[in-house]
Design an enzyme around this catalytic site. Sequence first.
Site, mmCIF file in Angstrom:
data_model
loop_
_atom_site.group_PDB
_atom_site.id
_atom_site.type_symbol
_atom_site.label_atom_id
_atom_site.label_comp_id
_atom_site.label_asym_id
_atom_site.label_seq_id
_atom_site.Cartn_x
_atom_site.Cartn_y
_atom_site.Cartn_z
ATOM 1 N N ARG A 145 0.993 -1.199 0.193
ATOM 2 C CA ARG A 145 0.176 -0.021 0.154
ATOM 3 C C ARG A 145 0.880 1.368 0.048
ATOM 4 N NH1 ARG A 145 -2.166 -3.350 -1.478
ATOM 5 N NH2 ARG A 145 -3.946 -4.667 -0.553
ATOM 6 N N GLU A 193 -3.644 3.314 6.977
ATOM 7 C CA GLU A 193 -3.559 2.915 5.359
ATOM 8 C C GLU A 193 -4.115 4.272 4.814
ATOM 9 O OE1 GLU A 193 -4.988 -0.567 3.579
ATOM 10 O OE2 GLU A 193 -5.717 0.486 1.926
ATOM 11 N N SER A 246 -10.410 -0.050 3.993
ATOM 12 C CA SER A 246 -9.569 -0.392 5.234
ATOM 13 C C SER A 246 -8.944 0.829 5.798
ATOM 14 C CB SER A 246 -8.428 -1.378 4.839
ATOM 15 O OG SER A 246 -9.054 -2.520 4.363
HETATM 16 C C1 LIG Z 1 -15.461 0.885 -0.341
HETATM 17 C C2 LIG Z 1 -14.037 0.893 -0.395
HETATM 18 C C3 LIG Z 1 -13.050 -0.341 -0.470
HETATM 19 C C4 LIG Z 1 -11.695 -0.089 -0.662
HETATM 20 N N1 LIG Z 1 -11.151 -1.298 -1.117
HETATM 21 C C5 LIG Z 1 -9.816 -1.162 -1.263
HETATM 22 C C6 LIG Z 1 -9.004 -2.397 -1.499
HETATM 23 O O1 LIG Z 1 -9.500 -3.759 -1.533
HETATM 24 N N2 LIG Z 1 -7.576 -2.228 -1.837
HETATM 25 C C7 LIG Z 1 -7.090 -0.987 -1.783
HETATM 26 O O2 LIG Z 1 -5.835 -1.150 -1.907
HETATM 27 N N3 LIG Z 1 -7.663 -0.001 -1.399
HETATM 28 C C8 LIG Z 1 -8.989 -0.072 -1.189
HETATM 29 N N4 LIG Z 1 -9.853 1.140 -0.773
HETATM 30 C C9 LIG Z 1 -9.078 2.531 -0.680
HETATM 31 C C10 LIG Z 1 -8.856 3.396 -1.934
HETATM 32 O O3 LIG Z 1 -9.794 3.024 -2.749
HETATM 33 C C11 LIG Z 1 -7.660 3.183 -2.529
HETATM 34 O O4 LIG Z 1 -6.327 3.570 -1.952
HETATM 35 C C12 LIG Z 1 -7.324 4.145 -3.935
HETATM 36 O O5 LIG Z 1 -6.506 3.317 -4.630
HETATM 37 C C13 LIG Z 1 -7.402 5.365 -3.710
HETATM 38 O O6 LIG Z 1 -7.569 6.117 -5.018
HETATM 39 P P1 LIG Z 1 -8.114 7.617 -5.003
HETATM 40 O O7 LIG Z 1 -7.923 7.873 -6.418
HETATM 41 O O8 LIG Z 1 -9.507 7.491 -4.436
HETATM 42 O O9 LIG Z 1 -6.948 8.501 -4.272
HETATM 43 P P2 LIG Z 1 -6.892 9.552 -3.262
HETATM 44 O O10 LIG Z 1 -7.608 8.885 -2.003
HETATM 45 O O11 LIG Z 1 -7.579 10.752 -3.736
HETATM 46 O O12 LIG Z 1 -5.572 9.792 -2.957
HETATM 47 C C14 LIG Z 1 -4.804 8.515 -2.168
HETATM 48 C C15 LIG Z 1 -3.261 9.131 -2.257
HETATM 49 O O13 LIG Z 1 -2.861 9.074 -3.455
HETATM 50 C C16 LIG Z 1 -2.654 10.481 -3.870
HETATM 51 N N5 LIG Z 1 -2.721 10.771 -5.504
HETATM 52 C C17 LIG Z 1 -4.134 10.496 -5.880
HETATM 53 N N6 LIG Z 1 -4.242 10.425 -7.231
HETATM 54 C C18 LIG Z 1 -2.965 11.280 -7.666
HETATM 55 C C19 LIG Z 1 -2.211 11.331 -8.674
HETATM 56 N N7 LIG Z 1 -2.939 11.632 -9.988
HETATM 57 N N8 LIG Z 1 -0.806 11.773 -8.780
HETATM 58 C C20 LIG Z 1 -0.402 11.922 -7.609
HETATM 59 N N9 LIG Z 1 -0.906 11.549 -6.311
HETATM 60 C C21 LIG Z 1 -1.873 11.071 -6.202
HETATM 61 C C22 LIG Z 1 -3.196 11.505 -3.144
HETATM 62 O O14 LIG Z 1 -2.231 12.631 -2.768
HETATM 63 C C23 LIG Z 1 -3.053 10.496 -1.690
HETATM 64 O O15 LIG Z 1 -1.833 10.498 -0.948
HETATM 65 C C24 LIG Z 1 -11.055 0.983 -0.757
HETATM 66 C C25 LIG Z 1 -11.717 2.456 -0.476
HETATM 67 C C26 LIG Z 1 -13.170 2.098 -0.180
HETATM 68 C C27 LIG Z 1 -14.026 3.421 0.047
#
Ligand SMILES: Cc1cc2nc3c(=O)[nH]c(=O)nc-3n(C[C@H](O)[C@H](O)[C@H](O)COP(=O)(O)OP(=O)(O)OC[C@H]3O[C@@H](n4cnc5c(N)ncnc54)[C@H](O)[C@@H]3O)c2cc1C
Length: 303
Positions: free
Chosen positions: A176, A296, A226
């Site tokens: 992660r 996380e 998580s």
């Molecule tokens: C119901 C649910 C289930 C989930 N299940 C999982 C799972 O099974 N496995 C898992 O790993 N995660 C899971 N997640 C967590 C989440 O979806 C992941 O971590 C996802 O990859 C985050 O992507 P995001 O675009 O929402 O990033 P954000 O939450 O917007 O950002 C996360 C991080 O990435 C950085 N970031 C985002 N986009 C960029 C970019 N383009 N350039 C530079 N930095 C950037 C941000 O600064 C921040 O530090 C879950 C979340 C929910 C709500």
Amino acid sequence: MTLPIGFKELNALLPGQVKANEPMARHTTWRIGGPADIFVEPAGVKELARLVTWVHGRDLPLYFIGNGSNLLVKDGGIRGIVVKIGRAFGKVQVQETTLIAGAGAMLGVLAAAAQKSGVGGLEFATGIPGTVGGAVVMNAGANGSSMADLVQEVMVMDLSGELERRNAGELGFGYRTSNLLGSSLVVLEVTCRGVARDPDQIRADMEQYLARRRASQPLSYPSAGSVFKNPPGKTAGWLIEQAGCKGMRQGDAQVSLVHANFIVNLGRATARDVQLLIHRVQQLVYERFGITLTLEVQVLGED
Ligand SMILES: Cc1cc2nc3c(=O)[nH]c(=O)nc-3n(C[C@H](O)[C@H](O)[C@H](O)COP(=O)(O)OP(=O)(O)OC[C@H]3O[C@@H](n4cnc5c(N)ncnc54)[C@H](O)[C@@H]3O)c2cc1C
């Protein structure tokens, strides 16, 4: 209300793309978070380059977000500029077994395109509600796989607006995490290598993963997935449950009754509620097992 420093200039530079005092609760899946001084959703690469070069050299904090599905934004909001990499960066292409996606594409959209074209590898990602960019930065994973298994290279932009390609070996992928997390680089495009596979088999796996999620995760309430990382050899959910935290509540934040590593927003939870709950869970798990759970979810902003 007075306008934040830099708002007028940025608004003139990127018309229609800049908002002042934007509630971050609108941009996180937890539906929690105070206002960002300035919130920008750039219309494309050129506009993003204009923005970062404008910020570069000025003493303004800059944060990039995707779908906000792994973010806890504190109630006092964010001093500085939040840049959402969204739909304008959402193009998805499949070329044989290569998947090329804009960082703003939703991971589920990329997984569906891969399935249709008979490209396997992303089945695990079904149901992860993030963007491709966020998934790479976090090395999102499930079901024994993660983005690191597929990513070949990413295109990033630095603070001078320069584009650069980095291959997977340079990204420092771990559980992660990657070395993009907390860096000043913004991810714009991701290239993944899949494998040729029967689309029906891919679909069957995806449906199975989704069914498992629906049965084991509290998907009817806002959350950020998580909250804690799994420590070596244990799952955080099991530790939290054994420490007696399941169902524990602070305001409208609750340790989910369905999956103890999720904290759900029952309606009006604040970041403060979530932080207090996180702290109590950490304390109780430590008292019972001597293990310190680490986060996380990424925490942004101020109290
Ligand atoms: C119901 C649910 C289930 C989930 N299940 C999982 C799972 O099974 N496995 C898992 O790993 N995660 C899971 N997640 C967590 C989440 O979806 C992941 O971590 C996802 O990859 C985050 O992507 P995001 O675009 O929402 O990033 P954000 O939450 O917007 O950002 C996360 C991080 O990435 C950085 N970031 C985002 N986009 C960029 C970019 N383009 N350039 C530079 N930095 C950037 C941000 O600064 C921040 O530090 C879950 C979340 C929910 C709500």
